[in-house]
Each structure stands twice: as structure tokens, then as C-alpha cells.
Design an enzyme around this catalytic site. Structure first.
Site, PDB file in Angstrom:
ATOM      1  N   ASN A 281      -4.688  22.146  32.724  1.00 20.18           N
ATOM      2  CA  ASN A 281      -5.310  21.498  31.788  1.00 20.18           C
ATOM      3  C   ASN A 281      -6.828  21.758  32.687  1.00 20.18           C
ATOM      4  OD1 ASN A 281      -6.009  19.907  29.833  1.00 20.18           O
ATOM      5  ND2 ASN A 281      -6.557  18.106  31.101  1.00 20.18           N
ATOM      6  N   GLY A 282      -7.047  22.594  33.553  1.00 17.08           N
ATOM      7  CA  GLY A 282      -8.141  23.383  34.278  1.00 17.08           C
ATOM      8  C   GLY A 282      -9.541  23.701  33.222  1.00 17.08           C
TER       9      GLY A 282
ATOM     10  N   VAL B   2      -1.576  23.753  28.499  1.00 20.08           N
ATOM     11  CA  VAL B   2      -2.287  22.611  27.630  1.00 20.08           C
ATOM     12  C   VAL B   2      -2.126  23.348  26.145  1.00 20.08           C
ATOM     13  CG1 VAL B   2      -4.379  22.018  27.431  1.00 20.08           C
ATOM     14  CG2 VAL B   2      -2.371  20.424  27.398  1.00 20.08           C
TER      15      VAL B   2
ATOM     16  N   LYS C  26      -6.526  29.759  21.011  1.00 22.30           N
ATOM     17  CA  LYS C  26      -7.762  29.821  22.200  1.00 22.30           C
ATOM     18  C   LYS C  26      -8.335  30.560  21.249  1.00 22.30           C
ATOM     19  CE  LYS C  26      -5.114  32.226  25.541  1.00 22.30           C
ATOM     20  NZ  LYS C  26      -4.305  33.845  26.442  1.00 22.30           N
TER      21      LYS C  26
END
Length: 507
Positions: free
Chosen positions: A124-125, A259, A395
Site C-alpha cells: 500500500n505504498g 492492494v 493501474k
């Protein structure tokens, strides 16, 4: 660059002497037209080591300093790649997901015991910058009122309820997403899922020509730093104390995934196979399709499975890997005890990827490690060939349109293909740059079209969709430069090509 538990390919230690001799005449990617990776700048090749005190003054933690210096050294002294040792893996070397029930049959009564040994970790970065968002990508809505994070929590909560277990959800945040995420997860306190977070490392960017670090003081701007990739998870998990905490609780495995991958759900059958085979590392791969261009491929290198990130490869060399068809999903199953032992013995050495950024007329370097490269680092590793429904990444807004349409249904955190979709596959959708940001995307769709019978959609230019539209077959809509196309409310387009200007004026 490719390493086996830290031993360089062409090293001259006793155990590698015979390897070095054997490959003396092998074709190698030298620093010439055959080189696979972008070459170092001349001055960077002779960059001196960074002083520990200098990095400590920037506020870096001891383990971060050690890892960063090691990555930088590996980048400077990168190993040569033995070209003739790169091969397409045989399908027989992969574990067939569809045969797991035969290879390692599971006793349903054993599912509870297995699940109580599992921890789910979501990467989750990342920010949603590719889709024009400034916050954590996990906060983007993939369906009305449902975010990526909501999906993850709902899925694990359902597992915990169905099996009466306590599978925790752990979020690896970056310094860019941590504050926002910790505010968001407050709303899950009443849910039947334990949510924990930890922050991954923060590495300084470097100048490409000298490999000197960009930040000058611990108070330097955040833009001078970066999160060093998903491979940092293992060490950061250990530094946070969570690794030892989970081991003390009797947890044995972590299931890692992005995620934004809505297909990365818990599969007890895979977990059972990991335990029965005493497997330390399992990487899920799937069949590569034409839209898979940013990510990693599975290859065989010196008769071992390796992960190669395409971003590592010079653009003109990408054609060499067009026939490598096993694609990394970044769904990863890892034995916690194995991680702990490798870290304690300083033998967790993952390969890096390099990316460049231009800022203020300077080219900056970032070195990152993908978690999937652990397949070449852990002793007992496997690749599992899974169906595409375990790889549903969002994405781009093109993929967001598919997930928000009636092609899929959301059931307790699972993304399920609408049974009315006869073909059973996902249509190819290409939205133009005008749709790239979520804000612009939302402006251009009054409502999400019916895509149940769509095969291919291409949209280019200033195009706007009305409400209750239906797209079928192949639809191509092109607005010429300076012109606008408005698709009226209630219209059905089937096997149509539209171009030019189409305006429905308000009356």
C-alpha cells in the site's frame, strides 16, 4: 546482477571457481551493444562508498543504511549477464494451479488450522499518480462507494466469519501513504478483521552521474526520497516487530499482493500446497497477454527460476523477451520462518531495478527491489501458473472502467465475472490521454456504459458519454483535434467507428 543467495555469478570463491571457468567463453552481455541493462555513467562507475555517518545524519535507520549501501554497491559492481543462460521456462517446471487439488488434496476440516497460520499483507505504498490522484491508491473507488481497501477488508472479514478464524490484514505503507491510510482504517474498527500497518524504508535519490545522494539534511524535501520497492517488505516487517510478533502467535505464512489487484484473494488450496511441500516461497504467474507491458516475466537462468522486471531492460532489448509468456502477478506466498532466518543471517539479497527521473536539469537514480525476485533467493521456491482471474490489477482508468462496469459483480470483497458475460474474458479497452486522470474520466462518463457484449473499445480525443449507453462488439470513437464527440443518452453502439464532431445541443 543475478545472484543465488548473495554469491556473484562470476565470482572466484572456491565454490564458484568451476562456474567461472565453465563460463569463461560463454556469451556475456558486455558494456556494448549486447548489454541488457542501461550502462552506468563513467563517473558513477568509480563512485566512492558512502559514509555511514553521512547517511545517519540524514535520519536513516541502521538497517536502511546497510541495505541502501549494499544496493548501491551492487549497482556499481553489477554482474555480467550470461546471455546463453537466459531461457524460457518449461511449463513443466511450474506448478499448475488447476492441479493443486490432485497434487496436494486438502481436508476441508484442515482449512481452519491452515488459515490460523496465515497473515495477509497488502502493498500500500503507491499513490494514484498514474490516474491523476494525489492520495493513496487504495482510497480510489473501484465501484460506487467501494475502495480497494474496502475490498480487501471485506474479503478477509468474510473468511474470518466463514471459518471462525483470525486472519489479520497488514498494510505496508510508504512515507507517502502512511498518514492518510491510518486515518482511513479507523472505520474498520468494528469489522471482524484485525488491521495493522507498518512503514517501509525511505531511501535517498542519487545523482546519476556521481551516485551522490540528493538530500543534504534530515529536513530535506520528501521529493528527494523514495520508497525502495516491494522487496523492502521483508526487512521492514522485521524492523517493525511484526515479524517476530506473528511468529510468536504461531503464524507461518504471509500472502503478499498489490492492494490494487482485485483478483488477489486468499486460496486455501495454495496455502495447503505450500505447507505440504515445505515450500519457502511461491510466486503466482499467469499467461501474458498483449496489454502486459509494465511488470515482470518469469525466466530460467542457469537452470533456476528468476524474475526479470522489464523496466530493467534497455528498450531496444525488450524484443528479446517477447516470447516469455509467464507474467508476474505479484501474488506471493512466503514462509515467515524462512524470512526470519535469511534476515538474521544477512542472506536476503534481492536483485534491484533502476529507474531515472529528471529534476532541475539533473538525472536522478532510484534503486528498488521487487518482492517477487525472492524466487531466486529462497532455497525452496516455486512458480504457480494461475488463471487470469487471480490477476485483476487496476493501474489505469481503462482498467477502472472495466471494473466499474456491469462486466463484474462484487461479492464480499471478491470481483466475480458477471455470468451474463458469455465469452468469459475481459474486453480490450484503450481510453485516450484525455481520460488518464480519474477526475477527467469521471467528467466524461455521465454513467458507466453497459459493456457486457463489448470486445474492443478505443476512445481518442475529446469524447463524452451520456447516460445508459451500451457498447457492443468493436467500437472505435475518435474526436479530431479541436473537435468534440458527445455520445447521446440511451445510445447503443455496436461494431461502430465514429470520428469527427458529434454534439447533442442542450435545449
Amino acid at each position: 546482477m543475478f545472484q543465488d543467495t548473495g554469491a556473484t555469478i562470476l565470482g572466484t570463491s572456491p565454490k564458484n571457481t568451476d562456474i567461472a571457468e565453465r563460463f569463461k567463453k560463454a556469451e556475456v552481455f558486455e558494456h556494448n551493444e549486447d548489454e541488457l541493462y542501461p550502462p552506468l555513467d563513467h563517473h558513477a562507475r568509480f563512485a566512492p562508498p558512502l559514509e555511514e555517518a553521512q547517511l545517519k545524519a540524514l535520519g536513516m535507520l541502521p538497517d536502511e543504511i546497510q541495505a541502501f549501501r549494499k544496493q548501491r554497491d551492487m549497482y556499481i559492481n553489477k554482474d555480467k549477464i550470461l546471455k546463453d543462460q537466459i531461457k524460457i521456462p518449461n511449463k513443466s517446471s511450474l506448478v499448475d494451479y488447476n492441479q493443486l487439488h490432485v497434487l496436494s488434496p486438502i481436508d476441508p476440516a484442515n482449512a481452519v488450522r491452515l488459515l490460523n497460520k496465515l497473515v495477509v499483507v497488502k502493498l500500500n505504498g503507491g499513490l494514484g499518480t498514474r490516474m491523476g490522484c494525489k492520495g493513496a491508491k487504495s482510497s480510489i473507488e473501484v465501484a460506487p462507494g467501494i475502495t480497494f481497501l474496502d475490498m480487501a477488508v471485506a474479503h478477509i472479514e468474510q473468511i474470518n466469519q466463514d471459518y471462525n478464524v483470525d486472519v489479520p490484514l497488514v498494510l505496508m505503507n510508504s512515507f507517502k501513504t502512511d498518514q492518510q491510510t491510518n486515518k482511513i482504517i479507523e472505520k474498520y474498527k468494528s469489522h471482524r478483521v484485525t488491521v495493522k500497518t507498518f512503514v517501509q524504508s525511505k531511501f535517498p535519490k542519487m545523482y546519476k552521474d556521481t551516485l551522490n545522494v540528493v538530500p543534504k539534511a534530515s529536513s530535506s524535501s520528501e521529493k528527494d526520497w523514495y520508497p525502495p520497492g516491494s522487496g523492502d517488505l521483508f526487512r521492514s516487517l522485521q524492523r517493525s516487530g511484526l515479524l517476530d510478533e506473528f511468529l510468536a502467535q504461531g503464524k507461518e505464512y504471509i500472502f503478499i499482493s498489490n492492494v490494487e489487484n482485485l483478483g488477489s484473494i486468499i486460496d486455501v488450496q495454495v496455502l495447503n500446497h505450500m505447507q505440504m511441500g515445505k515450500i519457502e516461497f511461491g510466486l503466482e504467474v499467469t499467461h501474458r497477454i498483449s496489454t502486459d507491458v509494465t511488470g515482470g516475466i518469469l525466466m530460467s537462468y542457469q537452470d533456476r527460476l528468476h524474475l526479470l522486471e522489464l523496466s530493467q531492460v534497455k528498450h531496444e532489448k525488450l524484443k528479446n523477451f517477447k516470447d516469455f509468456k509467464f507474467w508476474n502477478t505479484n501474488n506471493i506466498w512466503v514462509n515467515l520462518k524462512s524470512v526470519s532466518e535469511l534476515i538474521k543471517n544477512d542472506k536476503l539479497v534481492l536483485d534491484w531495478i533502476v529507474s531515472y527521473q529528471n529534476e532541475n536539469h539533473n538525472t536522478l537514480v532510484q534503486l528498488e527491489t521487487p518482492a517477487g525476485m525472492g524466487i531466486q533467493n529462497f532455497a525452496n521456491s516455486i512458480a504457480i501458473l494461475v488463471p487470469r482471474d487471480r490477476y485483476r490489477p487496476i493501474k489505469s482508468t481503462s482498467q477502472l472502467l472495466i471494473s466499474q462496469s456491469n462486466l463484474f459483480q462484487f461479492d464480499h470483497g471478491q470481483m466475480v465475472m458477471n455470468p451474463k458475460r458469455e465469452s468469459g474474458d475481459v474486453p480490450l479497452v484503450k481510453l485516450g490521454e484525455e481520460f488518464a486522470s480519474v477526475a477527467e474520466y469521471e467528467k466524461r462518463f455521465k454513467s458507466i456504459p453497459d459493456l457486457l457484449e463489448l470486445d474492443h473499445l478505443t476512445v481518442s480525443g475529446d469524447v463524452h458519454f451520456g447516460t445508459n449507453t451500451t457498447l457492443k462488439g468493436t467500437v472505435i470513437i475518435v474526436a479530431n483535434h479541436g473537435e468534440r464527440v458527445d455520445i447521446p443518452d440511451g445510445v447503443t453502439l455496436e461494431n461502430k467507428i465514429l470520428s469527427g464532431t458529434l454534439r447533442i445541443l442542450d435545449h
